[in-house]
Design an enzyme around this catalytic site. Structure first.
Site, short mmCIF file in Angstrom:
data_model
loop_
_atom_site.label_atom_id
_atom_site.label_comp_id
_atom_site.label_asym_id
_atom_site.label_seq_id
_atom_site.Cartn_x
_atom_site.Cartn_y
_atom_site.Cartn_z
N ASP A 86 38.65 41.56 32.00
CA ASP A 86 39.34 40.38 32.51
C ASP A 86 39.49 39.34 31.39
O ASP A 86 38.54 39.09 30.64
CB ASP A 86 38.57 39.79 33.70
CG ASP A 86 39.41 38.83 34.53
OD1 ASP A 86 39.70 39.17 35.69
OD2 ASP A 86 39.78 37.76 34.00
N ILE A 87 40.66 38.76 31.32
CA ILE A 87 40.96 37.79 30.26
C ILE A 87 40.18 36.48 30.46
O ILE A 87 39.98 35.72 29.53
CB ILE A 87 42.49 37.54 30.23
CG1 ILE A 87 42.96 37.10 28.86
CG2 ILE A 87 42.94 36.59 31.31
CD1 ILE A 87 44.46 37.13 28.70
N ASN B 264 40.38 40.87 46.11
CA ASN B 264 41.05 39.75 46.78
C ASN B 264 42.38 40.25 47.34
O ASN B 264 43.16 40.87 46.61
CB ASN B 264 41.30 38.62 45.77
CG ASN B 264 40.00 38.07 45.20
OD1 ASN B 264 39.00 37.97 45.91
ND2 ASN B 264 40.00 37.74 43.91
N GLN C 160 43.97 36.03 45.89
CA GLN C 160 44.67 36.99 45.05
C GLN C 160 45.77 36.24 44.29
O GLN C 160 46.54 35.47 44.88
CB GLN C 160 45.31 38.12 45.89
CG GLN C 160 45.97 39.19 45.00
CD GLN C 160 46.54 40.38 45.78
OE1 GLN C 160 46.62 40.35 47.02
NE2 GLN C 160 46.94 41.40 45.06
N HIS D 129 43.91 45.53 42.61
CA HIS D 129 42.89 45.66 41.57
C HIS D 129 41.51 45.37 42.15
O HIS D 129 41.37 44.58 43.07
CB HIS D 129 43.16 44.73 40.38
CG HIS D 129 43.32 43.29 40.77
ND1 HIS D 129 44.49 42.80 41.30
CD2 HIS D 129 42.46 42.25 40.70
CE1 HIS D 129 44.33 41.50 41.54
NE2 HIS D 129 43.11 41.14 41.20
N HIS E 93 37.76 44.00 41.05
CA HIS E 93 36.97 43.31 40.03
C HIS E 93 35.57 43.92 40.00
O HIS E 93 34.95 44.08 41.06
CB HIS E 93 36.74 41.84 40.40
CG HIS E 93 37.95 40.97 40.37
ND1 HIS E 93 38.21 40.10 39.36
CD2 HIS E 93 38.97 40.82 41.26
CE1 HIS E 93 39.34 39.43 39.61
NE2 HIS E 93 39.81 39.85 40.76
P1 AMP Z 1 42.89 37.97 41.48
O1 AMP Z 1 42.55 36.55 41.80
O2 AMP Z 1 42.00 38.95 42.21
O3 AMP Z 1 44.37 38.27 41.64
O4 AMP Z 1 42.49 38.14 39.97
C1 AMP Z 1 43.38 38.35 38.91
C2 AMP Z 1 42.56 38.45 37.66
O5 AMP Z 1 43.37 38.92 36.63
C3 AMP Z 1 41.93 37.12 37.19
O6 AMP Z 1 40.52 37.25 37.13
C4 AMP Z 1 42.56 36.91 35.81
O7 AMP Z 1 41.67 36.33 34.89
C5 AMP Z 1 42.94 38.33 35.42
N1 AMP Z 1 44.04 38.44 34.47
C6 AMP Z 1 45.25 37.84 34.52
N2 AMP Z 1 46.00 38.20 33.47
C7 AMP Z 1 45.26 39.06 32.73
C8 AMP Z 1 45.49 39.78 31.52
N3 AMP Z 1 46.61 39.67 30.84
N4 AMP Z 1 44.49 40.59 31.07
C9 AMP Z 1 43.32 40.68 31.74
N5 AMP Z 1 43.05 40.04 32.88
C10 AMP Z 1 44.01 39.23 33.38
#
Ligand code: AMP
Length: 108
Positions: free
Chosen positions: A29-30, A85, A92, A98, A100
Site C-alpha cells: 500500500d502506498i 472495504n 472504499q 481488494h 488489505h
Molecule cells: P480502500 O479504502 O479499501 O479503497 O483502500 C484503497 C487503498 O489503496 C488505500 O489504502 C490507498 O493507500 C491504496 N492505494 C491507492 N493508490 C495506490 C497505489 N498507486 N499503490 C498502492 N496503493 C495504493
C-alpha cells in the site's frame, strides 16, 4: 474510468509488487497503516465483495492468507488484520475489489 489498480495490473502504473500470478496481484500500500501493509487484488474486475464471483473471492482470500503468513514471519510479528472495504459508506476509495493485509506492529 480505469482504476489505479487496473493500471497496476496492466503495468501502466508502478507498484511494489510482492506476488503475482495469472489470477491475482499483491503490492504494498502506498499509504501504509503499519509496516508491511499490502493489498491483494484479483485481476478479473469486480467492484467489491458484493459482486465478486464466489470462486474468485475464495481464491483471493486463500492467497491473501498465504501471503500474510509469509509477511508476518518476515517482519517477526505474530498477527495481522484482513480488511475489505465495500462501498464508499464503508470507506472504499478504489472501486476494484481488494483485500488489505495489515501486519501488527512490533510490540503491539
Ligand atoms: P480502500 O479504502 O479499501 O479503497 O483502500 C484503497 C487503498 O489503496 C488505500 O489504502 C490507498 O493507500 C491504496 N492505494 C491507492 N493508490 C495506490 C497505489 N498507486 N499503490 C498502492 N496503493 C495504493
Amino acid at each position: 474510468m480505469e482504476t489505479i489498480f487496473q493500471q497496476i495490473i496492466d503495468k501502466k502504473a508502478d507498484a511494489k509488487i510482492l506476488f503475482e500470478n495469472k489470477r491475482v496481484i499483491a503490492f504494498y500500500d502506498i499509504n501504509p497503516k503499519a509496516p508491511g501493509h499490502f493489498l491483494v487484488v484479483p485481476k478479473v474486475y469486480s467492484r467489491n465483495f458484493k459482486t465478486i464471483k464466489e470462486k474468485d473471492m475464495l481464491y483471493l482470500i486463500k492467497i491473501a492468507r498465504k501471503l500474510a503468513l509469509k509477511e508476518i514471519k518476515k517482519l517477526n510479528v505474530d498477527g495481522f488484520r484482513l480488511i475489505v472495504n465495500n462501498e464508499a459508506s464503508a470507506k472504499q476509495v478504489v472501486f476494484h475489489t481488494h483485500v488489505h493485509i495489515i501486519p501488527s506492529e512490533k510490540g503491539m
